[in-house]
Design a protein around this motif. Structure first.
Motif, PDB file in Angstrom:
ATOM      1  N   LYS A   1       0.825  -1.213   0.000  1.00  0.00           N
ATOM      2  CA  LYS A   1       0.000   0.000   0.000  1.00  0.00           C
ATOM      3  C   LYS A   1       0.857   1.259   0.000  1.00  0.00           C
ATOM      4  O   LYS A   1       1.784   1.383   0.789  1.00  0.00           O
ATOM      5  N   THR A   2       0.517   2.198  -0.886  1.00  0.00           N
ATOM      6  CA  THR A   2       1.134   3.512  -0.867  1.00  0.00           C
ATOM      7  C   THR A   2       0.347   4.346   0.133  1.00  0.00           C
ATOM      8  O   THR A   2      -0.883   4.407   0.065  1.00  0.00           O
ATOM      9  N   VAL A   3       1.057   4.972   1.067  1.00  0.00           N
ATOM     10  CA  VAL A   3       0.402   5.664   2.177  1.00  0.00           C
ATOM     11  C   VAL A   3       0.979   7.058   2.369  1.00  0.00           C
ATOM     12  O   VAL A   3       2.067   7.376   1.887  1.00  0.00           O
ATOM     13  N   ILE A   4       0.200   7.851   3.104  1.00  0.00           N
ATOM     14  CA  ILE A   4       0.683   9.138   3.580  1.00  0.00           C
ATOM     15  C   ILE A   4       0.643   9.094   5.104  1.00  0.00           C
ATOM     16  O   ILE A   4      -0.342   8.632   5.693  1.00  0.00           O
ATOM     17  N   ALA A   5       1.725   9.494   5.734  1.00  0.00           N
ATOM     18  CA  ALA A   5       1.783   9.555   7.197  1.00  0.00           C
ATOM     19  C   ALA A   5       1.420  10.968   7.625  1.00  0.00           C
ATOM     20  O   ALA A   5       2.028  11.941   7.180  1.00  0.00           O
ATOM     21  N   SER A   6       0.406  11.080   8.458  1.00  0.00           N
ATOM     22  CA  SER A   6      -0.012  12.397   8.934  1.00  0.00           C
ATOM     23  C   SER A   6       1.135  13.063   9.695  1.00  0.00           C
ATOM     24  O   SER A   6       1.810  12.422  10.498  1.00  0.00           O
ATOM     25  N   PRO A   7       1.347  14.364   9.469  1.00  0.00           N
ATOM     26  CA  PRO A   7       2.405  15.056  10.206  1.00  0.00           C
ATOM     27  C   PRO A   7       2.067  15.276  11.684  1.00  0.00           C
ATOM     28  O   PRO A   7       2.947  15.638  12.454  1.00  0.00           O
ATOM     29  N   LEU A   8       0.821  15.044  12.079  1.00  0.00           N
ATOM     30  CA  LEU A   8       0.443  15.286  13.476  1.00  0.00           C
ATOM     31  C   LEU A   8       0.732  14.072  14.359  1.00  0.00           C
ATOM     32  O   LEU A   8       1.637  14.101  15.175  1.00  0.00           O
ATOM     33  N   TYR A   9      -0.048  13.023  14.206  1.00  0.00           N
ATOM     34  CA  TYR A   9       0.102  11.859  15.086  1.00  0.00           C
ATOM     35  C   TYR A   9       0.658  10.634  14.357  1.00  0.00           C
ATOM     36  O   TYR A   9       0.689   9.556  14.914  1.00  0.00           O
ATOM     37  N   LYS A  10       1.053  10.813  13.113  1.00  0.00           N
ATOM     38  CA  LYS A  10       1.768   9.806  12.311  1.00  0.00           C
ATOM     39  C   LYS A  10       0.927   8.607  11.874  1.00  0.00           C
ATOM     40  O   LYS A  10       1.473   7.604  11.454  1.00  0.00           O
ATOM     41  N   GLN A  11      -0.414   8.698  11.944  1.00  0.00           N
ATOM     42  CA  GLN A  11      -1.219   7.617  11.389  1.00  0.00           C
ATOM     43  C   GLN A  11      -1.007   7.590   9.879  1.00  0.00           C
ATOM     44  O   GLN A  11      -0.752   8.617   9.254  1.00  0.00           O
TER      45      GLN A  11
END
Length: 112
Positions: free
Chosen positions: A65-75
């Protein structure tokens, strides 16, 4: 079928980095994966951090899976399904996106 709206030129994008665009009064995060030259578009709003920040996240992969990690809590949010990897009960909206004659376009359903 989709009705397509031009958002920007592909040359406006930086590989593996997101941009934020206004589309139908919503903030949308658009990404260009440098490895595959694939475009992705998701809601910019992080439902866990409660802020419009996903365009500033880190692009990567978890398994296939290609994902984006949130800059806030890293989900991590899957860029194709919108699903949060750490909490499947949370997701973001994904948008149809394409490149057409050098332009990046987002689609909405054309209902007749």
């Amino acid at each position: 079928m989709y009705q397509w709206q031009t958002i920007c030129d592909k040359t406006d994008l930086v590989e593996n980095t997101g941009i934020c665009a206004l589309f139908n009064d919503k903030q949308v995060a658009i990404f260009l994966c440098g490895k595959t030259d694939t475009l992705y578009a998701i809601d910019n709003f992080d439902p866990i951090g409660k802020a419009n920040v996903l365009s500033r996240g880190l692009l990567g992969s978890i398994g296939e899976k290609t994902v984006i990690a949130s800059p806030l809590y890293k989900q991590h949010f899957c860029l194709t399904s919108g699903e949060c990897i750490e909490d499947e009960s949370v997701s973001v909206i994904t948008y149809p996106v394409r490149q057409h004659d050098g332009a990046v376009q987002l689609g909405t359903l054309n209902i007749k």
